[in-house]
Design an enzyme around this catalytic site. Structure first.
Site, mmCIF file in Angstrom:
data_model
loop_
_atom_site.group_PDB
_atom_site.id
_atom_site.type_symbol
_atom_site.label_atom_id
_atom_site.label_comp_id
_atom_site.label_asym_id
_atom_site.label_seq_id
_atom_site.Cartn_x
_atom_site.Cartn_y
_atom_site.Cartn_z
ATOM 1 N N ASP A 108 -3.843 11.679 -37.416
ATOM 2 C CA ASP A 108 -4.290 10.304 -37.288
ATOM 3 C C ASP A 108 -5.716 10.236 -37.832
ATOM 4 O O ASP A 108 -6.571 11.040 -37.445
ATOM 5 C CB ASP A 108 -4.279 9.898 -35.805
ATOM 6 N N ASP A 210 -5.283 4.532 -38.901
ATOM 7 C CA ASP A 210 -5.354 3.597 -37.782
ATOM 8 C C ASP A 210 -5.993 2.268 -38.205
ATOM 9 O O ASP A 210 -6.994 2.259 -38.935
ATOM 10 C CB ASP A 210 -6.212 4.237 -36.677
ATOM 11 N N GLU A 273 -1.454 1.728 -40.886
ATOM 12 C CA GLU A 273 -1.095 0.825 -39.799
ATOM 13 C C GLU A 273 -1.606 -0.579 -40.112
ATOM 14 O O GLU A 273 -2.810 -0.782 -40.284
ATOM 15 C CB GLU A 273 -1.707 1.277 -38.469
ATOM 16 N N HIS A 334 3.344 4.406 -29.665
ATOM 17 C CA HIS A 334 2.543 4.551 -28.448
ATOM 18 C C HIS A 334 1.875 3.247 -28.023
ATOM 19 O O HIS A 334 1.174 3.221 -27.019
ATOM 20 C CB HIS A 334 1.485 5.633 -28.672
ATOM 21 N N ASP A 335 2.052 2.195 -28.818
ATOM 22 C CA ASP A 335 1.437 0.901 -28.495
ATOM 23 C C ASP A 335 2.447 -0.129 -28.019
ATOM 24 O O ASP A 335 2.043 -1.221 -27.589
ATOM 25 C CB ASP A 335 0.737 0.328 -29.738
HETATM 26 C C1 NOJ Z 1 -4.167 1.222 -33.090
HETATM 27 C C2 NOJ Z 1 -3.715 2.381 -32.263
HETATM 28 O O1 NOJ Z 1 -2.366 2.637 -32.497
HETATM 29 C C3 NOJ Z 1 -4.021 2.033 -30.836
HETATM 30 O O2 NOJ Z 1 -3.432 2.950 -29.939
HETATM 31 C C4 NOJ Z 1 -5.514 1.959 -30.683
HETATM 32 O O3 NOJ Z 1 -5.836 1.557 -29.362
HETATM 33 C C5 NOJ Z 1 -6.140 0.980 -31.667
HETATM 34 N N1 NOJ Z 1 -5.594 1.091 -33.000
HETATM 35 C C6 NOJ Z 1 -7.610 1.208 -31.774
HETATM 36 O O4 NOJ Z 1 -7.844 2.426 -32.431
#
Ligand code: NOJ
Length: 539
Positions: A108, A210, A273, A334-335
């Site tokens: 990441d 990210d 992302e 994970h989000d």
């Molecule tokens: C996206 C990530 O997937 C998430 O888990 C994170 O909290 C935010 N970006 C900030 O880095």
């Protein structure tokens, strides 16, 4: 390879096109040192499991030193490993062991912000004349002393934090402990390029980037306009459109710089992302292949699970892809809530077949291969800062980050102590050890799907053609390597009969219920409730 750096139809597929990416949330995968948090030695100990599962690459969420305000997405040192996870030597050992098994390692990369404990930010906030001041986004207060503009943090409240010592505000798209870097500053660009080189030299095979669409903000810091689609219950951040804080045109230059650097190492992949509409996602492939190789396609994360919604979505995504742009699909991460939590265990099997038979690189979230579900987190165990800042809207991410369920032991084989997040209550029944023994388990199905991809180029990299989208039936063809396969999915809980009069006869290669293999299909195909099949068609 075509001249633009993307694969053309004539050449052999690249590893990240034919392959399957598996996301490991390292805090929750495997603990080996008995602190209730996963570590690198744990990932290494499970590499044989991953190789046998049949995935190709492991993307590991951040493992760098961090105060863990956002569980690693607040990086305090980009070129080291957090002691919780191990050491650089552990990391090198992991890369070597993965490569020995033919697995790739994707890290990441968090370019948008750092931790407020990062030495760069500590210096930046030390004084207005500090040479690192402009590495971050500092602005004077508005005339009333309030924040410089109306920009909102994704994690609740204003995106501006006042620093009394220097009399200015700094911008943070996420937590106030995550100040945003200033990517218009050439020294920031150079420093972050050096970070990529550091890991590329250590042999990593790529990066998941990210919050890529956040990296550049409006140079004039204009107010964001209201979002006309906002309604109660949404993240309060969505009250405003992101016109001036996300997806700015200049981000493409930043990406082109990252791409050129990564391409100079050869054979690596960049995954970006970006939670954006399809036409904008497509733009992140860049012009002439200078974007990321795979801008994440998150459309399945929030689409209603109906044929009426999914069929046009798949077609629209395929149609939006630019020339040479390779597709990809994500079901969970994970989000966002676990797929088995959203759809239930039966339909989760159909979803796995969809994910692993659509055209494009799938990303499989750890635990989805055994049908791990969304776990209810009691208030006293909430860890996620998002849930703490914006409570009660169901936005908390802890429930999708619970420990991997390896066996029926007291801590599910994840740890020898109470883990940092609660285990799922069903971990004694839903775990790798139990499912390895069951011929019809979710794990057996996932392995079979992954094996099918590996043995049938038509699925891994063949052409895709929609066939039927009626009622609960979603059917499509995959064609390549002299083969034609039919994928037929029943998205509903009732049996259905599909008429396939226009197709040649065939034989079932796989059912989501792990039976019917070899069954002949001719003219019609009966599907049980929540069943999907892959059929090899004759001729
Ligand atoms: C996206 C990530 O997937 C998430 O888990 C994170 O909290 C935010 N970006 C900030 O880095």
């Amino acid at each position: 390879m075509a001249g633009d750096g993307t694969a053309d139809t004539q050449s052999a597929p690249l590893w990240w096109q034919a392959g399957v990416i598996y996301q490991v949330y390292p805090r929750s995968f495997q603990d080996t040192d008995g602190d209730g948090v996963g570590d690198l030695a744990g990932i290494l100990a499970r590499l044989d499991y991953l190789a046998e599962l049949g995935i190709d690459a492991v993307w590991i969420s951040p493992i760098y030193p961090s105060p863990m305000a956002d569980f690693g997405y607040d990086v305090a040192d980009h070129a080291a490993i957090h002691p919780l996870f191990g050491t650089l030597a552990d990391f090198d050992a992991l890369v070597a062991a993965a490569h020995e098994r033919g697995l790739r390692i994707i890290l990441d990369f968090v370019p948008n912000h750092t931790s407020d404990q990062h030495p760069w930010f500590v210096q930046s906030r030390a004084g207005r004349d500090n040479p690192r001041r402009d590495w971050y986004l500092w602005r004077d207060p508005a005339p009333d002393g309030g924040p410089p503009n109306n920009w909102l943090s994704e994690f609740g409240g204003s995106a501006w934090e006042f620093d009394a010592a220097t009399g200015q505000y700094y911008y943070h798209a996420f937590l106030k402990a995550q100040p945003d870097l200033n990517w218009r500053h050439p020294d920031v660009v150079a420093a972050m390029h050096a970070v990529l080189r550091f890991w590329l030299e250590r042999g990593v095979d790529g990066f998941r980037i990210d919050a890529l669409w956040h990296v550049i903000k409006d140079a004039r810091f204009r107010d964001n306009p209201p979002n006309p689609d906002f309604h109660a219950g949404m993240n309060p951040h969505a009250r405003l459109s992101q016109l001036y804080t996300g997806d700015r045109p200049e981000v493409m230059e930043v990406i082109a710089g990252l791409r050129a650097l990564v391409d100079s190492y050869g054979g690596r992949v960049l995954i970006g992302e970006a939670y954006l509409p399809l036409d904008r996602i497509a733009a992140y492939y860049g012009k002439n292949g200078d974007g990321v190789h795979l801008p994440f396609n998150f459309t399945l994360l929030s689409a209603p699970w109906t044929v009426a919604a999914l069929a046009p979505l798949i077609a629209a995504y395929e149609a939006a892809l630019p020339q040479g742009g390779w597709p990809n699909w994500v079901l969970s991460n994970h989000d966002r809530p676990r797929v088995a939590g959203r759809l239930g265990p039966d339909q989760a099997r159909v979803a796995a077949m969809l994910l692993l038979t659509l055209r494009g690189t799938p990303t499989l979230y750890y635990g989805d291969e055994i049908g791990m579900t969304q776990v209810a987190i009691p208030p006293e165990r909430v860890q996620d800062p998002f849930e703490k800042n914006v409570p009660g809207l169901g936005l908390g991410r802890d429930g999708a980050r619970t420990p991997m369920q390896w066996d029926d032991g007291p801590f599910a084989g994840f740890s020898t102590v109470e883990p940092w997040l609660p285990l799922a209550p069903d971990h004694c029944e839903v775990n790798v050890k139990v499912q390895q023994r069951e011929a019809g388990s979710m794990l057996t199905l996932t392995r079979a799907l992954l094996a099918l991809r590996r043995s049938h180029g038509a699925i891994a990299t063949g052409a895709w053609q929609p066939l039927a989208a009626t009622g609960d039936l979603l059917a499509y063809l995959r064609e390549g390597d002299g083969e034609r396969l039919l994928v037929a999915l029943n998205l509903g809980g009732e049996p259905l009969s599909a008429v396939l009069a226009q197709l040649p006869a065939g034989r079932i290669l796989l059912s989501t219920l792990c039976d019917r293999v070899g069954e002949r299909v001719d003219g019609a195909l009966d599907l049980r409730p929540d069943e999907g099949v892959v059929v090899a068609l004759a001729g």
